[in-house]
Design an enzyme around this catalytic site. Structure first.
Site, short mmCIF file in Angstrom:
data_model
loop_
_atom_site.label_atom_id
_atom_site.label_comp_id
_atom_site.label_asym_id
_atom_site.label_seq_id
_atom_site.Cartn_x
_atom_site.Cartn_y
_atom_site.Cartn_z
N HIS A 79 37.56 29.38 30.73
CA HIS A 79 36.89 30.27 29.66
C HIS A 79 36.68 30.40 29.21
O HIS A 79 37.03 31.49 28.55
CB HIS A 79 36.43 31.42 30.91
CG HIS A 79 36.00 31.16 32.44
ND1 HIS A 79 35.87 32.17 33.62
CD2 HIS A 79 35.70 30.09 33.32
CE1 HIS A 79 35.13 31.65 35.10
NE2 HIS A 79 35.49 29.45 34.25
N TYR A 207 33.27 41.88 35.29
CA TYR A 207 33.39 43.20 35.61
C TYR A 207 32.00 43.52 35.61
O TYR A 207 31.76 44.28 34.45
CB TYR A 207 34.27 43.26 34.27
CG TYR A 207 35.47 42.81 34.16
CD1 TYR A 207 35.61 41.00 33.83
CD2 TYR A 207 37.09 42.54 35.21
CE1 TYR A 207 36.76 40.67 33.76
CE2 TYR A 207 37.61 42.18 34.96
CZ TYR A 207 37.78 41.03 34.21
OH TYR A 207 39.35 40.03 34.18
N PRO A 299 44.81 44.88 39.20
CA PRO A 299 44.42 44.09 38.16
C PRO A 299 43.17 43.90 37.73
O PRO A 299 43.41 42.66 37.40
CB PRO A 299 44.47 42.66 39.93
CG PRO A 299 44.41 43.49 41.17
CD PRO A 299 44.76 45.50 40.10
N LYS A 303 46.64 40.73 34.49
CA LYS A 303 48.32 40.67 33.20
C LYS A 303 48.80 40.72 34.38
O LYS A 303 50.20 40.06 34.21
CB LYS A 303 48.22 42.01 32.39
CG LYS A 303 46.94 42.15 31.71
CD LYS A 303 47.23 41.18 30.79
CE LYS A 303 46.15 41.32 29.83
NZ LYS A 303 45.72 39.61 28.93
N TYR A 390 42.85 40.83 26.56
CA TYR A 390 42.62 40.04 27.50
C TYR A 390 43.48 38.72 27.63
O TYR A 390 43.34 38.13 28.79
CB TYR A 390 41.72 39.66 27.71
CG TYR A 390 40.26 40.05 28.69
CD1 TYR A 390 40.52 37.98 29.17
CD2 TYR A 390 40.37 40.57 30.52
CE1 TYR A 390 39.54 37.05 30.87
CE2 TYR A 390 39.89 40.06 31.42
CZ TYR A 390 39.86 38.85 31.68
OH TYR A 390 39.42 38.45 32.82
P1 FAS Z 1 55.71 38.40 43.98
O1 FAS Z 1 55.46 39.72 44.91
O2 FAS Z 1 54.21 37.55 43.70
O3 FAS Z 1 57.20 37.60 44.40
C1 FAS Z 1 57.87 37.73 45.02
C2 FAS Z 1 58.71 37.24 46.07
O4 FAS Z 1 59.84 37.58 46.23
C3 FAS Z 1 58.40 36.99 47.57
O5 FAS Z 1 57.29 35.67 47.44
C4 FAS Z 1 58.32 37.83 48.61
O6 FAS Z 1 58.40 37.40 49.76
C5 FAS Z 1 60.45 37.29 47.18
N1 FAS Z 1 60.96 38.71 48.23
C6 FAS Z 1 61.03 39.92 48.63
N2 FAS Z 1 61.99 40.41 48.45
C7 FAS Z 1 62.64 39.11 48.96
C8 FAS Z 1 64.12 39.64 49.25
N3 FAS Z 1 64.84 40.51 49.61
N4 FAS Z 1 64.39 38.82 49.67
C9 FAS Z 1 64.28 37.43 49.38
N5 FAS Z 1 63.31 37.26 48.80
C10 FAS Z 1 62.45 38.47 48.74
N6 FAS Z 1 47.58 39.82 39.61
C11 FAS Z 1 46.57 39.22 38.56
O7 FAS Z 1 47.60 38.80 37.29
N7 FAS Z 1 45.23 39.62 39.59
C12 FAS Z 1 44.82 39.89 40.65
O8 FAS Z 1 44.16 39.50 40.52
C13 FAS Z 1 45.42 39.50 41.58
N8 FAS Z 1 46.29 40.06 42.39
C14 FAS Z 1 46.75 40.88 43.56
C15 FAS Z 1 46.75 41.15 44.62
C16 FAS Z 1 47.65 41.79 45.46
C17 FAS Z 1 47.42 41.99 46.85
C18 FAS Z 1 49.44 41.84 44.71
C19 FAS Z 1 50.20 42.38 45.97
C20 FAS Z 1 49.29 41.01 43.66
C21 FAS Z 1 48.02 40.90 43.16
N9 FAS Z 1 48.62 40.90 41.29
C22 FAS Z 1 47.27 40.39 40.86
C23 FAS Z 1 49.73 40.22 40.53
C24 FAS Z 1 50.80 39.78 40.77
O9 FAS Z 1 49.57 38.39 41.05
C25 FAS Z 1 51.64 38.93 40.47
O10 FAS Z 1 51.59 39.48 39.11
C26 FAS Z 1 52.43 38.07 41.29
O11 FAS Z 1 52.56 37.83 42.46
C27 FAS Z 1 54.16 38.44 40.47
O12 FAS Z 1 54.64 37.49 40.59
P2 FAS Z 1 56.38 37.88 41.47
O13 FAS Z 1 56.69 38.84 40.01
O14 FAS Z 1 56.73 36.49 41.52
O15 FAS Z 1 56.30 38.46 42.30
C1 PHB Z 2 40.86 37.14 40.61
O1 PHB Z 2 39.98 35.75 40.49
O2 PHB Z 2 41.34 37.52 41.15
C2 PHB Z 2 40.52 37.79 39.24
C3 PHB Z 2 40.50 37.33 38.31
C4 PHB Z 2 40.68 38.32 36.68
C5 PHB Z 2 40.78 40.03 37.54
C6 PHB Z 2 41.61 39.73 38.41
C7 PHB Z 2 41.48 39.34 39.69
O3 PHB Z 2 40.81 40.15 36.27
#
Ligand code: FAS
Ligand code: PHB
Length: 394
Positions: A79, A207, A299, A303, A390
């Site tokens: 993109h 957006y 989100p 980032k 960005y």
């Molecule tokens: P994660 O939360 O992905 O991974 C942590 C892991 O630790 C999980 O698998 C969990 O099961 C495990 N864990 C927890 N407690 C534990 C324990 N006691 N023992 C063992 N394992 C354990 N970011 C974006 O950039 N764009 C988005 O659109 C976006 N949408 C999101 C939507 C949701 C619902 C959420 C919650 C986050 C979103 N994020 C988004 C942010 C997301 O992408 C995170 O930044 C990313 O998953 C971070 O990765 P980790 O740090 O690995 O954490």
């Molecule tokens: C997504 O595609 O999930 C997405 C893209 C851009 C954002 C957040 C989420 O800023």
């Protein structure tokens, strides 16, 4: 694949096998450092999560260096820009023209699957359904992880523990309250997301800021779309039948875009809360935090995942310097250096969220949004500053 045996002793114990834990495990293994990854959930649960969608160029380069970018290179979308819409007014940010960079659209779901596949191929010490219950002796030379594995309480003795267990994990909570500070803010809204197998409404992300609330048109492939609308923070998915979602999304988009929307049955719908949280410092004794275990951003600025990967690159390098070359400085400096980048991402995500979201519906804030958008439309420098943040240059 042969049955894995949980090790009693490793150099680095990694709590959590989301993107941060999985990538850290790969980078450390590449450096010849023994580690174990302990994940609370099942493999299917981890591989089924729908989350982020946009990767910065630095993240793609890091994944390529880790040897897990082959499918990404084949299947991701390049993109060169994205659009901000205020009602019918539309501004395209040309990332390539403004920064010389582009972003890559590749779902976190796919990235997680690629990381797990890489670990399985090398028979890494990756254990699913192995919840970590406590961390011990964090100030000692050999901290310990207490986990449950195949119904038994187990202990793993480590040189260091990496807390990659996300916002609800045990690692951050294992740091004594008097030894850490949390900085946070809540946004009075959530993101209701819908994934569907329909062609994206546009070639790039849109957006959209609207008086009724924010909307985002994103995608996963030329045949799979990802849409979000801002909802009140007390709303539930059950309040949103798919027909209501599509009607509301269309109301918040420019007419030309709304008319081009292709609707379809939802493969997934979920609500993510909007919040910013930073826990300082990222180190306590021999425990180091990375990713969502240390910080959460809304989100909006895409980032969260990219910041987690930045932490991991820095932490992997610091652990390697210490464990392979007895070089202490990078580990000593890890927290301060990572936090400097964290706060830049927190600031940008906060700014971009306030620019585009209705939030509390404050009329004064709405006028500021209009003024900010006018400034963006009029100033190439303002567009360049947004684009640089960005794509992850700043
Ligand atoms: P994660 O939360 O992905 O991974 C942590 C892991 O630790 C999980 O698998 C969990 O099961 C495990 N864990 C927890 N407690 C534990 C324990 N006691 N023992 C063992 N394992 C354990 N970011 C974006 O950039 N764009 C988005 O659109 C976006 N949408 C999101 C939507 C949701 C619902 C959420 C919650 C986050 C979103 N994020 C988004 C942010 C997301 O992408 C995170 O930044 C990313 O998953 C971070 O990765 P980790 O740090 O690995 O954490
Ligand atoms: C997504 O595609 O999930 C997405 C893209 C851009 C954002 C957040 C989420 O800023």
């Amino acid at each position: 694949m042969s049955e894995l045996t949980l090790p009693d002793r490793v150099q680095v114990g990694i709590v959590g096998a989301g993107p941060a834990g999985l990538l850290l495990g790969l980078l450390l293994a590449e450096a010849g450092i023994s580690c174990v990854m302990l994940e609370r959930q099942s493999r299917a649960h981890v591989e089924g999560r729908i989350r982020a969608g946009v990767l910065e160029p630095g993240s793609v380069d890091l994944l390529a260096r880790a040897g897990v970018a082959a499918r990404l290179a084949r299947e991701s979308l390049r993109h060169a820009g994205a659009e901000i819409a205020f009602g019918e007014r539309r501004l395209r940010l040309d990332f390539e023209q403004l920064t010389g960079q582009h972003v890559t659209v590749y779902g976190q779901t796919e990235l997680t699957r690629d990381l797990i596949a890489a670990h399985l191929a090398r028979e890494s010490a990756l254990f699913f359904e192995a919840p970590v219950e406590a961390l011990h002796d964090l100030d000692a030379a050999h901290p310990q992880i207490e986990c449950l594995w195949q119904g038994e309480q187990r202990r793993v003795v480590c040189d260091f523990i990496a807390g990659c267990d996300g916002y609800h994990g045990v690692a951050r909570a294992s740091i004594p309250a008097q030894a850490r500070r949390e900085f946070s803010t809540r946004y009075p809204a959530g993101w209701l997301g819908l994934l569907c197998d329909t062609p994206p409404v546009a070639n790039e992300l849109i957006y959209a800021r609207h008086a009724r609330g924010f909307a985002l048109c994103s995608m996963r492939s030329p045949t799979r779309s990802r849409y979000y609308i801002e909802v009140a923070e007390d709303e539930a998915v059950s309040d949103w039948p798919e027909s209501r979602f599509w009607e509301e999304l269309a109301r918040r988009l420019p007419a030309e875009v709304a008319n081009a929307l292709v609707t379809g049955p939802a493969l997934e719908m979920s609500i993510a809360p909007l919040r910013s949280v930073v826990s300082e410092p990222l180190r306590h004794g021999r425990l180091l935090l990375a990713g969502d275990a240390a910080h959460i951003v809304p989100p909006t600025g895409a980032k969260g995942l990219n910041l987690a990967l930045r932490d991991v690159a820095r932490l992997a390098s610091a652990l390697q310097a210490f464990l392979r070359a007895d070089h202490e400085a990078p580990l000593r400096d890890y927290s301060a250096a990572a936090l400097a980048e964290v706060w830049q991402a927190v600031r940008f995500s906060w700014w971009f969220t306030h620019l585009t979201h209705r939030l509390a519906g404050d009329e004064f804030a709405a006028r500021l949004q209009e003024a900010e958008f006018a400034q963006l439309c009029a100033s190439r420098a303002a567009q360049q500053a947004l684009a640089e943040q960005y794509v992850g240059l700043r």
